[in-house]
Write an enzyme that holds these catalytic residues in place. Structure first.
Site, short mmCIF file in Angstrom:
data_model
loop_
_atom_site.label_atom_id
_atom_site.label_comp_id
_atom_site.label_asym_id
_atom_site.label_seq_id
_atom_site.Cartn_x
_atom_site.Cartn_y
_atom_site.Cartn_z
N THR A 195 -31.29 5.72 16.66
CA THR A 195 -31.82 4.99 18.10
C THR A 195 -31.19 5.78 19.31
O THR A 195 -31.72 5.55 20.36
CB THR A 195 -31.53 3.55 17.92
OG1 THR A 195 -32.15 3.16 19.03
CG2 THR A 195 -30.23 3.33 17.78
N GLY A 207 -14.11 14.56 3.06
CA GLY A 207 -14.62 13.55 3.86
C GLY A 207 -14.23 13.54 5.60
O GLY A 207 -14.05 14.91 6.02
N GLU A 265 -24.21 13.80 20.41
CA GLU A 265 -23.82 14.79 19.51
C GLU A 265 -22.29 14.38 18.64
O GLU A 265 -22.18 14.76 17.84
CB GLU A 265 -23.57 16.06 20.46
CG GLU A 265 -25.13 16.69 20.60
CD GLU A 265 -25.31 18.01 21.08
OE1 GLU A 265 -24.18 18.52 21.61
OE2 GLU A 265 -26.41 18.32 21.09
N HIS A 295 -21.42 14.43 10.21
CA HIS A 295 -21.40 15.66 9.57
C HIS A 295 -19.88 16.12 8.96
O HIS A 295 -19.84 16.90 8.01
CB HIS A 295 -21.77 16.75 10.57
CG HIS A 295 -23.34 16.74 10.50
ND1 HIS A 295 -24.22 17.74 10.52
CD2 HIS A 295 -24.14 15.45 10.93
CE1 HIS A 295 -25.61 17.54 10.77
NE2 HIS A 295 -25.44 15.96 10.95
C1 HEM Z 1 -30.85 11.39 5.58
C2 HEM Z 1 -30.04 11.52 6.55
C3 HEM Z 1 -30.17 12.19 7.93
C4 HEM Z 1 -30.76 13.44 8.26
C5 HEM Z 1 -31.88 14.13 7.46
C6 HEM Z 1 -30.59 13.60 9.91
C7 HEM Z 1 -31.06 14.84 10.54
C8 HEM Z 1 -30.91 14.79 11.75
C9 HEM Z 1 -31.44 15.95 12.43
C10 HEM Z 1 -32.41 17.20 11.96
C11 HEM Z 1 -31.09 15.94 13.88
C12 HEM Z 1 -31.68 16.73 14.88
C13 HEM Z 1 -30.56 17.88 15.01
C14 HEM Z 1 -31.00 18.90 16.14
O1 HEM Z 1 -31.89 19.40 15.91
O2 HEM Z 1 -30.49 18.94 17.22
C15 HEM Z 1 -30.25 14.91 13.80
C16 HEM Z 1 -29.78 14.11 14.97
C17 HEM Z 1 -29.02 13.16 14.94
N1 HEM Z 1 -28.39 12.61 14.03
FE1 HEM Z 1 -28.84 12.63 11.99
N2 HEM Z 1 -29.61 12.69 10.07
C18 HEM Z 1 -29.29 11.97 9.09
C19 HEM Z 1 -28.38 10.85 9.21
C20 HEM Z 1 -27.41 10.64 10.34
C21 HEM Z 1 -26.52 9.92 10.21
C22 HEM Z 1 -25.81 8.95 9.30
C23 HEM Z 1 -25.90 9.88 11.62
C24 HEM Z 1 -24.51 9.16 12.15
C25 HEM Z 1 -24.18 8.00 11.57
C26 HEM Z 1 -26.83 10.77 12.45
C27 HEM Z 1 -26.74 10.86 13.61
C28 HEM Z 1 -27.29 11.79 14.49
C29 HEM Z 1 -27.44 11.72 15.77
C30 HEM Z 1 -26.67 10.87 16.77
C31 HEM Z 1 -28.36 12.96 16.39
C32 HEM Z 1 -28.62 13.15 17.70
C33 HEM Z 1 -27.86 14.42 18.13
C34 HEM Z 1 -28.08 14.74 19.70
O3 HEM Z 1 -28.89 14.03 20.18
O4 HEM Z 1 -27.72 15.83 20.22
N3 HEM Z 1 -27.64 11.21 11.52
N4 HEM Z 1 -30.08 14.32 12.63
CA CA Z 2 -33.18 3.83 21.11
MN MN Z 3 -28.51 17.94 21.21
#
Ligand code: HEM
Ligand code: CA
Ligand code: MN
Length: 337
Positions: A176, A65, A46, A53
């Site tokens: 990942t 930014g 997170e 974000h």
């Molecule tokens: C097209 C771009 C992206 C979309 C549509 C997207 C969408 C999402 C969504 C929907 C979740 C799940 C949130 C939830 O329900 O808890 C998520 C989790 C996450 N995203 Fe992305 N994301 C994008 C790009 C990125 C980028 C650029 C990063 C970081 C550089 C990122 C890092 C993460 C991480 C680490 C999680 C996991 C959070 C957790 O495990 O609690 N994402 N993302």
């Molecule tokens: Ca992994």
């Molecule tokens: Mn979570």
């Protein structure tokens, strides 16, 4: 040339720049009390999501930014649909921010970079300090949604920071080490790959497999079928893995750990300073420890083979991978923290 190091007031550490000294105590506090003594668990995931974000809140409609606005103007930005759930980590980070002398933007980016260093296979991410505190919130609609089209996603990243098409793929390496709590709220902590605590290339293998099931309920916005019980797939990841503009770059990460770490480090370096002049910031990257190595190889999950791959890259065949032994398994959720 030799770089002279300064002695820090803590009497223990030295730093290339005195401004980095205060980060040692913050590092210890975060590692012990937020990241559970060096885990790559939910709070790390997170914290990484929060770096994004905050940073992506910039573009032709305004926003500063990586400026801490997401926490400073929490009431406004956490109400944006794409920020659902992000209030959790903001609130968990608050006491640390209060205990240490650092701007909010610097804090968010430092916590993310430090947290990722707990994940086996991760690159060392850079740390810069000196971002001023935000004076205004970011506008709505800067954070991409999982139901956005590839066109919309590529346009948003281009607008935010001139990110190229391949750089957008590089940014998604982050998934990942990720899970979703709210895409399907009936199954919080459901990961995007089978190894959410390892910074490996499994995400790029598993997103290319044919989807056959919903791990929880059907009909959630932004979710498509996944190949494995216990694993969730975003529509955006599905489409980026299959679009002719992004599919070959996506596939190129399969079992290529070196490229994975190199490209994520490069693109995070760009993302982490969005809205700031990097030349006015101080490089404190030395605070980040070398992450544990990942020595394994990518595999097909048990029961899967190349026959389950939806080949999307026309130029290059899918890499040859071994299959994990045994019957088809299900993926365990990431425990809440
Ligand atoms: C097209 C771009 C992206 C979309 C549509 C997207 C969408 C999402 C969504 C929907 C979740 C799940 C949130 C939830 O329900 O808890 C998520 C989790 C996450 N995203 Fe992305 N994301 C994008 C790009 C990125 C980028 C650029 C990063 C970081 C550089 C990122 C890092 C993460 C991480 C680490 C999680 C996991 C959070 C957790 O495990 O609690 N994402 N993302
Ligand atoms: Ca992994
Ligand atoms: Mn979570």
């Amino acid at each position: 040339a030799l770089t002279r190091r300064v002695a820090c007031p803590d009497g223990v550490n030295t730093a290339t720049n005195a401004a980095c000294c205060s980060l040692f105590a913050l590092r210890d506090d975060l590692q012990q009390n937020l990241f559970d003594n060096g885990q790559c668990g939910e709070d790390v995931h997170e914290s990484l999501r929060l770096t994004f974000h905050d940073a992506i809140g910039i573009g032709s409609n305004g926003g500063g930014g990586a400026d801490g606005s997401i926490a400073i103007f929490e009431d406004i930005e956490t109400a944006f649909h794409a920020n659902a759930g992000i209030d959790e980590i903001i609130n968990e980070q608050k006491p640390f921010l209060a205990r240490h002398n650092i701007t909010v933007g610097d804090f968010i980016q430092f916590a993310g970079a430090l947290g990722v260093s707990n994940c086996p296979g991760a690159p060392r991410l850079p740390v810069f300090i000196g971002r001023p505190n935000a004076v205004a919130p970011a506008p709505d609609k800067t954070v991409p949604e999982p139901f956005d089209s590839v066109d919309t996603i590529l346009a948003r990243f281009a607008d935010a920071g001139n990110f190229s098409t391949v750089e957008v793929v590089w940014l998604l390496i982050s998934h990942t080490i990720a899970a979703a709590d709210l895409v399907d709220p009936t199954i919080p902590g459901t990961p995007f790959d089978s190894t959410p605590e390892t910074f490996d290339t499994q995400f790029f293998v598993e997103t290319q497999l044919k989807g056959t099931l919903f791990p929880g309920t059907a009909g959630n916005q932004g979710e498509v079928e996944s190949p494995l019980q216990g694993e969730i797939r975003l529509q955006s990841d599905f489409e980026l893995a299959r679009d002719s503009r992004t599919a070959c770059e996506w596939q190129s990460f399969v079992n290529n750990q070196r490229k994975l770490t190199n490209r994520f480090q490069a693109v995070f370096t760009k993302m982490t300073v969005l809205g700031n002049d990097v030349n006015s910031l101080i490089d404190c990257s030395e605070l980040i420890p070398e992450p544990p190595a990942f020595t394994g190889s990518a595999t097909f999950p048990a029961g899967f083979s190349v026959n389950d791959v939806e080949q999307a890259c026309e130029a290059t065949p899918f890499p040859t991978l071994a299959t994990d032994p045994g019957p088809v398994t299900s993926v365990a959720p990431v425990p809440p923290s």
